[in-house]
Design an enzyme around this catalytic site. Structure first.
Site, mmCIF file in Angstrom:
data_model
loop_
_atom_site.group_PDB
_atom_site.id
_atom_site.type_symbol
_atom_site.label_atom_id
_atom_site.label_comp_id
_atom_site.label_asym_id
_atom_site.label_seq_id
_atom_site.Cartn_x
_atom_site.Cartn_y
_atom_site.Cartn_z
ATOM 1 C CB THR A 2 -0.897 0.019 1.251
ATOM 2 O OG1 THR A 2 -1.721 -1.137 1.232
ATOM 3 C CG2 THR A 2 -1.773 1.246 1.285
ATOM 4 C CB VAL A 289 5.990 -0.369 7.306
ATOM 5 C CG1 VAL A 289 7.428 -0.033 6.965
ATOM 6 C CG2 VAL A 289 5.150 -0.477 6.038
ATOM 7 C CG LEU A 356 1.741 -6.947 9.063
ATOM 8 C CD1 LEU A 356 2.630 -6.107 9.977
ATOM 9 C CD2 LEU A 356 1.466 -8.306 9.674
ATOM 10 C CD GLU A 357 2.301 -3.163 2.735
ATOM 11 O OE1 GLU A 357 2.711 -4.221 2.212
ATOM 12 O OE2 GLU A 357 1.468 -2.416 2.207
ATOM 13 C CB VAL A 358 4.552 -9.684 5.358
ATOM 14 C CG1 VAL A 358 5.520 -10.822 5.689
ATOM 15 C CG2 VAL A 358 3.240 -9.866 6.110
#
Length: 883
Positions: A2, A289, A356-358
Site C-alpha cells: 500500500t 511496516v 501490515l506489510e510483511v
C-alpha cells in the site's frame, strides 16, 4: 503493498521501494518477461532474483515453501473438519464466481466461559494477488491456534474467550492467476511505470474484473480492481493513490464496495458480530511496516498505537526478529484515506485497524540498515518488485513468527484483565474463611459479586491468599515467570493490600507465585496457567493494626496487576471491559473514571478482620452427611454423603429447562470446609423396570460444583455447566434438611441408638447399574430415601419419601415425585408440585438386600431388585449383619 502519499514524507520510501531497479532498465516495448534465479543484468526478457524462483507446491501441509491455493484450501478445510475450534463458512464469491471462505477460530458459541459475549478479531489475507506471503501468514494463524488447542494457557484462553476470524485468501481469482504463472508477467505496459513494473501473471495485484485468465491476452491484462482501493469512506478521494482508470494498478472500481470480494470482507466482519470487533488487520507484503490511519478520536489513536507497539516489540524479540515500524500518532494525518480496508474498519467501525506489510523491508528511511527487497536475503535486487517474491527458505519463519505475534495482539484486544475470584484459606485447617467471585450474567456484559465469609481474619494466624484473574497474566520460559518478550520487567509487579479507611494494614507476605498447576485455590490455577496468584499472609497484632481494627472491622481488598501486554486491571469488574465506539467501555480506573483506558486498583471487595481470637474455623465432619437445599429454591436439593479417605458423594435432584425432573451426581475431594466436585455427571440410557439395560447407560461430564460450609447448618454451593449451548453457572445458599442418627454434626460420635443407622449410604442392583438409592436413618428414627432412576421412556426421574423401620425393614408407603421446577434462574418454588408415586420396602443388611416397589404412577411396573452396598457414611461402619 500500500502506498499512502498523504501519510507524509516518512512513507515516501514505500513507493520508492516498489520502483527500485539496479541498474534501471532501458525503455522496452511491452512483452512477457520471466523471473529467474540468475541472468545477466542486460537480459531484457529475464529478471534475475539471485535465489530460486518460488513455485507453489500442491500440498496442504506447511513446509519451507509456498503452497498452491488448492493446497491451502485443503489445509483449511481439513482443520475445520477435524477440529472443534475451527469453523468454516462461505462469506461471498469472487468476480469469477469462486467461493470466498472465512474461518472462525474458537469454541462453538460466541460466549466466554462465564457467559459474557466474546470480543471478535478479524485478520484478512490475500487481498493483493501477488503477495504470497499474506495467505501463508493468515493460514499460519489458523494452524497455530488449532495446534495449540489444549495448552490450558494462552491459546485455550483465546479459543474460549475470543472469536478470531481469518480470511486466508480474499482475492481468490487473482491469487490463482499468479500461481498459474509463477515466474512470468508482462513488462512495459504499466501506464505509470512501464519500464520497471511487471503486471499480470505472477505480478497481478488486482482482481479479475474485466480480465481473463490467459496471460498472453494483451488487451485485458491491465484490467481489474484494486480491492484495497474499493472501501468507504474515502473511496475515490485520493487521485494520487487511487484511479478511475481501469488499467491503473490502483483502480478503485465503479463505486465504493462495488466488488464482491470487498462485500465478502464486510460479511466476514458480521461473523463477529460486527459490534464486538476489537481489532482488524489486512496482511500485505512488502516493506515490513505497519500503516494506519486516524480520525479525531484520540482514545482510538492512542490505543491503536499501543497495539502496533505491542506487535512490533513482541516480533522484534524473536531470534532474528524483524522490526515492523509505524508512524506515531502525531505523524499520521487525520481524516484522510485512499479507500483501503483498514480505513473502513477504523473510520466506520472504530476499531484499531492497520495494514501490515510483511517482510522483506523496503530499505530507505524505515530500515536504513537493510538493502531492501530481495536483497535482504542476499538476492540481486534488480527490480523492486522482487520484494513480493520471498525466498522459499524464509516463509516458514515468517509464517510461524507472525502467527504467534498476532496471537499476542488478540490476547491484548480480548480485553483488560479483571479480578474474577479471591479466596483466603486458613493454613492450619485448610478451611476457606473468605470466598468472593464475580459471576457474569449469560449474554451480558454485567457481573455480580458473590461473597462468603466463614470466619473473620484473625491477627497472628497464617493464611493462604489466592487471587484469580479472567485471563492468563504471565509469560513463562523454562517454568519461570517472566515478562512477555518485548515488554519491560516492571510490568511483573503486583500490588495488593488490605485497607481500613484507606490505610493499609501491616502484614507479612511470603512465597508469592503465579500458579501453573491445576486444582484451583489455594495452590492451583483458576482456569488457565498463570491466571491465579497465591501467597502466604499474616496480620501481626502490632500497634498499627490494633489501632484501626476493632473486634469486627471491614477491610477493603486492593489489587492492581498488569497482563502480559501491560494492560492494567479493571478497577471495577461489575462491568466487563469491552471495545465499543473506538475505546474501552466498562474499564474503570481507581477513581471510577471510565474514559481513561488506564485501569487501576480493584477495591470492590471487602472482608472482616477481628482483633479477637475466635478459634479454628469449621471443618467438614461426618455429620455433614445430610440432605441440603436452598430455602429460596424449595423443591430441589442435594443428598450428600461424607465418605472415608477425604471423599464425598453428591446427588443433585433438580429439573430440566422444560419443567421435568432431572438429576446429576458427582464424587468429590474434601479439604477443610469444602468439597470440590471436578466432574458433575449426567446419566442417560436407563429405562425403568425389566427393560433396564446397564449396557445402554452412559455417563457424561457436564460441569463441576463446589460446596463450602461455614458451620454445621449452613454453607454455599457453586456450580458450572459446560455442556451444549451457552455456558451456565449459579450459586445456592445451603441449609440443612436432615440429621443422620449417630453422626449428628457438632456432637461427639457415639454408637447410634439403633443399629439400622449403619445402613445409611447408597445402594444399587448390579444388573441395574446406573440407578440406585441413597438412604439416611434420621436422628428421630425415621428413614429418608431418594431413588435416582428413569422413566418408561428413558427420561431421568427421582422419587423420595420418609418412612419408618418396621421389624428391620425400611418401609416407605408413600413415595412422592415432582414436576414443575425449572433449572437455573427460571426456578420458581411455587411452580413445583409434589405427586404420589407409589410404595417401596427395603430389606438390608451390611452387605446387601432387596428392594420391592409398587408404583401407582401409570407406566411404571411393580418389581424387585437385588441390592448391593455402594457406599457407607463415614462414622457409621457396618461390620456385623444387622438383624
Amino acid at each position: 503493498m500500500t502506498a499512502r502519499l498523504q501519510a507524509g514524507p516518512a512513507w515516501a520510501f514505500i513507493l520508492a521501494a516498489a520502483l527500485v531497479s539496479a541498474p534501471p532498465l532501458a525503455a522496452q516495448t511491452e512483452r512477457i518477461v520471466e523471473w529467474v534465479e540468475d541472468a545477466p543484468a542486460s537480459d531484457a526478457d529475464r529478471i534475475a532474483l539471485g535465489y530460486p524462483v518460488p513455485v507453489p507446491v500442491d500440498t496442504p501441509m506447511p513446509f519451507d515453501g509456498f503452497r498452491t491455493y488448492a493446497g491451502l484450501h485443503a489445509r483449511h478445510q481439513d482443520l475445520a473438519a477435524g477440529s472443534p475450534v475451527v469453523h468454516a463458512g462461505i462469506v461471498g464469491t469472487t468476480r469469477k464466481g469462486r467461493e470466498i471462505w472465512a474461518y472462525r477460530l474458537g469454541d462453538a458459541d460466541l460466549l466466554r466461559p462465564g457467559g459474557a459475549p466474546e470480543p471478535a478479531m478479524l485478520t484478512n489475507g490475500g487481498i493483493h494477488a501477488r503477495e504470497w506471503q499474506s495467505p501463508e501468514v493468515v493460514t499460519g494463524i489458523l494452524e497455530l491456534m488449532q495446534a495449540r488447542h489444549g495448552d490450558h494457557w494462552l491459546y485455550d484462553y483465546l479459543l474460549e474467550n475470543a472469536n478470531v476470524i481469518v480470511i486466508p485468501v480474499l482475492n481468490v481469482d487473482g491469487f490463482l492467476q499468479t500461481q498459474r504463472y509463477p515466474s512470468r508477467n508482462w513488462l512495459g505496459s504499466d501506464i505509470n511505470d512501464p519500464d520497471s513494473s511487471p503486471r499480470d501473471g505472477r505480478m497481478r495485484r488486482k482482481n479479475l474484473f474485466g480480465a481473463d485468465e490467459i496471460l498472453e491476452t494483451r488487451d485485458d491484462h491491465l484490467e481489474g480492481v484494486d480491492l484495497n482501493r474499493n472501501s468507504p469512506p474515502y473511496w475515490s478521494t485520493s487521485p494520487g493513490s487511487s484511479s478511475a482508470d481501469s488499467r491503473s494498478l490502483v483502480h478503485h472500481g465503479m463505486a465504493a464496495a462495488s466488488e464482491p470480494e470487498t462485500q465478502a470482507l464486510q460479511a466476514a466482519a458480521e461473523l463477529g458480530p460486527v459490534e464486538r470487533l476489537s481489532v482488524y488487520t489486512d496482511v500485505h507484503s512488502f516493506s515490513q511496516v505497519q500503516l494506519w490511519v486516524r480520525d479525531n478520536n484520540q482514545r482510538l489513536a492512542i490505543q491503536t498505537e499501543q497495539v502496533l507497539r505491542t506487535f512490533r516489540d513482541f516480533h522484534q524479540a524473536f531470534p532474528a526478529g524483524k522490526r515492523y515500524v509505524f508512524n506515531s500518532a502525531n505523524s499520521v494525518p487525520r481524516n484522510q484515506g485512499i479507500g483501503s480496508t483498514d480505513e473502513y474498519f477504523m473510520y466506520i467501525l472504530q476499531v484499531p485497524a492497520w495494514t501490515l506489510e510483511v517482510e522483506p523491508s523496503g530499505g530507505g528511511n524505515a530500515h536504513p540498515d537493510l538493502p531492501g527487497t530481495g536483497a535482504d536475503y542476499g538476492g540481486l535486487g534488480r527490480n523492486g518488485h522482487d520484494g513480493f517474491i520471498l525466498p522459499e527458505s524464509q516463509i516458514r519463519r515468517v509464517r510461524t513468527q507472525l502467527a504467534e505475534t498476532f496471537a499476542i495482539v488478540y490476547y491484548r484486544q480480548s480485553g483488560p484483565p479483571s479480578v474474577t475470584a479471591v479466596r483466603i484459606t486458613d493454613a492450619a485447617t485448610g478451611a476457606v474463611v473468605f470466598d468472593a467471585a464475580w459471576d457474569p450474567e449469560v449474554g451480558s456484559d454485567v457481573r455480580t459479586a458473590h461473597t462468603f465469609m466463614a470466619q473473620p481474619l484473625q491477627f497472628e494466624r497464617d493464611y493462604q491468599a489466592w487471587i484469580a484473574f479472567d485471563k492468563p497474566m504471565r509469560w513463562r520460559v523454562d517454568g519461570a515467570d517472566t515478562a512477555l518478550p518485548g515488554q519491560p520487567a516492571s510490568q511483573l509487579e503486583v500490588e495488593n493490600d488490605l485497607l481500613v479507611d484507606g490505610q493499609a494494614l501491616s502484614r507479612t507476605v511470603a512465597n508469592q507465585r503465579w500458579l501453573d498447576q491445576p486444582g484451583g485455590s489455594p495452590s492451583g490455577y483458576h482456569r488457565y496457567l498463570e491466571d491465579a496468584l497465591a501467597f502466604d499472609i499474616r496480620l501481626p497484632a502490632d500497634a498499627a493494626n490494633t489501632a484501626v481494627v476493632t473486634p469486627s472491622t471491614n477491610a477493603v481488598i486492593s489489587v492492581s496487576a498488569r497482563d502480559m501486554t501491560g494492560l492494567r486491571t479493571d478497577a471495577n469488574p461489575a462491568t466487563v471491559a469491552r471495545w465499543q465506539n473506538g475505546a474501552w467501555a466498562g474499564y474503570e480506573d481507581t477513581a471510577g473514571a471510565t474514559d481513561t483506558d488506564s485501569g487501576g486498583s480493584d477495591r470492590t471487595l471487602d472482608l472482616t478482620v477481628t482483633a479477637d481470637p475466635v478459634g479454628d474455623p469449621f471443618v467438614i465432619e461426618p455429620g455433614t452427611s445430610a440432605a441440603w437445599y436452598d430455602p429460596a429454591r424449595s423443591g430441589e436439593g442435594f443428598m450428600l454423603e461424607i465418605l472415608a479417605d477425604d471423599r464425598a458423594l453428591m446427588y443433585w435432584f433438580t429439573y430440566d429447562d422444560e419443567g421435568e425432573q432431572d438429576w446429576y451426581l458427582a464424587v468429590g475431594d474434601r479439604t477443610g470446609n469444602r468439597i470440590v466436585f471436578a466432574e458433575l455427571l449426567q446419566v442417560s440410557g436407563g429405562i425403568f423396570g425389566p427393560d433396564f439395560d446397564p449396557g445402554q447407560v452412559t455417563e457424561t461430564v457436564v460441569g463441576s460444583a463446589e460446596f463450602i460450609w461455614s458451620g454445621c447448618d449452613a454453607g454455599v454451593m457453586r456450580w458450572q455447566l459446560d455442556g451444549p449451548g451457552a455456558p451456565r453457572g449459579g450459586r445456592m445458599n445451603l441449609r440443612r434438611l436432615s440429621r443422620v442418627m449417630g453422626i449428628d454434626c457438632g456432637q461427639p460420635l457415639l454408637a447410634p441408638e439403633r443399629e439400622e443407622a449403619r445402613l445409611a449410604g447408597s445402594w444399587y442392583d448390579p444388573s441395574h447399574a446406573g440407578e440406585g438409592y441413597t438412604v439416611e436413618i434420621l436422628a428421630d428414627s425415621r428413614v429418608l430415601v431418594y431413588w435416582f432412576s428413569f422413566g418408561p421412556q428413558g427420561e431421568r426421574r427421582w422419587f423420595f419419601g420418609v418412612g419408618a423401620i418396621d421389624n428391620g425393614r425400611l418401609v416407605f408407603p408413600d413415595l412422592l415425585t415432582t414436576r414443575g421446577g425449572k433449572f437455573g434462574d427460571a426456578f420458581d418454588p411455587d411452580a413445583v408440585e409434589a405427586l404420589p408415586w407409589g410404595g417401596l420396602e427395603l430389606e438390608l443388611d451390611c452387605e446387601g438386600g432387596t428392594a420391592d416397589f409398587t408404583p401407582s404412577e401409570t407406566g411404571f411396573p411393580a418389581g424387585s431388585l437385588q441390592l448391593a452396598r455402594l457406599t457407607s457414611l463415614q462414622g457409621l461402619d457396618c461390620e456385623a449383619v444387622i438383624p
